[in-house]
Design an enzyme around this catalytic site. Structure first.
Site, PDB file in Angstrom:
ATOM      1  CG  HIS A 155      -1.999  -1.086   1.047  1.00 29.44           C
ATOM      2  ND1 HIS A 155      -3.300  -0.852   0.649  1.00 29.44           N
ATOM      3  CD2 HIS A 155      -1.901  -2.429   1.198  1.00 29.44           C
ATOM      4  CE1 HIS A 155      -3.948  -2.006   0.564  1.00 29.44           C
ATOM      5  NE2 HIS A 155      -3.124  -2.973   0.897  1.00 29.44           N
ATOM      6  CG  HIS A 189      -5.297  -5.619   7.531  1.00 31.20           C
ATOM      7  ND1 HIS A 189      -5.158  -6.901   7.056  1.00 31.20           N
ATOM      8  CD2 HIS A 189      -4.440  -4.854   6.792  1.00 31.20           C
ATOM      9  CE1 HIS A 189      -4.252  -6.906   6.073  1.00 31.20           C
ATOM     10  NE2 HIS A 189      -3.816  -5.673   5.902  1.00 31.20           N
ATOM     11  CG  ASP A 193      -5.548  -4.580   2.732  1.00 30.12           C
ATOM     12  OD1 ASP A 193      -6.150  -4.297   1.670  1.00 30.12           O
ATOM     13  OD2 ASP A 193      -4.346  -4.865   2.774  1.00 30.12           O
ATOM     14  CG  HIS A 215      -5.717  -6.917  -1.749  1.00 27.37           C
ATOM     15  ND1 HIS A 215      -4.491  -7.179  -2.327  1.00 27.37           N
ATOM     16  CD2 HIS A 215      -5.447  -6.295  -0.573  1.00 27.37           C
ATOM     17  CE1 HIS A 215      -3.523  -6.741  -1.539  1.00 27.37           C
ATOM     18  NE2 HIS A 215      -4.074  -6.193  -0.457  1.00 27.37           N
TER      19      HIS A 215
END
Ligand SMILES: [Zn+2]
Length: 255
Positions: free
Chosen positions: A61, A114, A133, A171
């Site tokens: 990222h 996360h 995420d 993603h």
């Protein structure tokens, strides 16, 4: 004036996102997985990068930040450092802060789990949320640094956004998420409809993102850990949502 949002692929399965303000010409990249594809999208659109909005410290990222900053002199916005430091940051933001991209306003939601530093950006006027995420379509991120209750709480913050907001996640994991979700939530009609849509999109080589948050609330089992039907399905009748969520996440880890 409405924002112009571009969706493209970076690395193997990261999404690249550019959000452009037609009124001022300001353009932000949400995260910077790698510089090349982002620069190519900017060139194709005739835009100049003014800002990078970082969601969390993971390399996929932030890997393109240094190169893009050098090339465009853009401002880099990021969460405060927690477990791992983020380099090249100009502005640190926390929950409730509002970042201006030209005339576009991005509201910061802290969504840890996360990673401890994970934040999401909400463009209320454009009904768009960039959740990286934390929340995927039909899934959620792995809980690496936080706890299951922390991640569940973050998902609740995202679930509280209106149904007509579009979700942009980090993603292209939707097809594998659908495969897992059908094992724990096989009778969910909204999930089955999404499964068909995802098959159609992927076979046409199209991204499955964005998706409407309202549809996600019905189809994504990770957003429904407080639904008694989900607990019953996992043989966890009466269990609290955090524990049901943890069980779902554990099963997904092993799938
Ligand atoms: Zn990550």
């Amino acid at each position: 004036m409405a924002a112009d949002i571009r969706v493209f692929t970076c690395l193997s399965d990261n999404f690249g996102y550019l959000i452009h303000d037609p009124a001022t010409g300001a353009t932000a990249s949400i995260d910077a997985p790698e510089a090349g594809p982002i620069a190519r999208q900017l060139d194709a659109a005739g835009w100049t990068l003014t800002d990078i909005l970082i969601t969390h410290h993971h390399h996929d990222h932030v890997g393109g930040v240094a190169e893009l900053k050098q090339r465009y002199g853009c401002r880099v916005v990021a969460p405060y450092d927690k477990a791992t430091a983020i380099a090249n940051v100009d502005l640190r933001v926390a929950h409730g802060d509002v970042v201006k991209i030209g005339e576009l306003l991005a509201r910061v939601l802290e969504t840890p789990g996360h990673t401890l530093d994970h934040i999401s950006y909400v463009f209320d006027a454009d009904k768009a949320v960039f959740a990286a995420d934390t929340l995927f379509s039909i899934g959620c991120g792995r809980v690496f640094e936080g706890t299951y209750p922390m991640m569940w709480d973050s998902l609740l913050k995202l679930r509280a956004l209106p149904d007509d907001f579009r979700l942009y996640c980090g993603h292209e994991y939707t097809a594998s998420n659908v495969k897992f979700a059908l094992t724990v939530d096989p009778d969910n009609e909204a999930l089955k409809a999404r499964a068909d849509e995802v098959t159609r999109l992927r076979s046409a080589n199209q991204p499955t993102i964005p998706t409407l948050l309202g549809a996600e609330k019905m189809a994504n089992v990770f957003l429904r850990a407080d639904d008694p039907a989900v607990a019953a399905r996992l043989r966890m009748k009466g269990a609290n949502a955090e524990d049901v969520f943890g069980e779902l996440r554990e099963r997904k880890n092993k799938s």
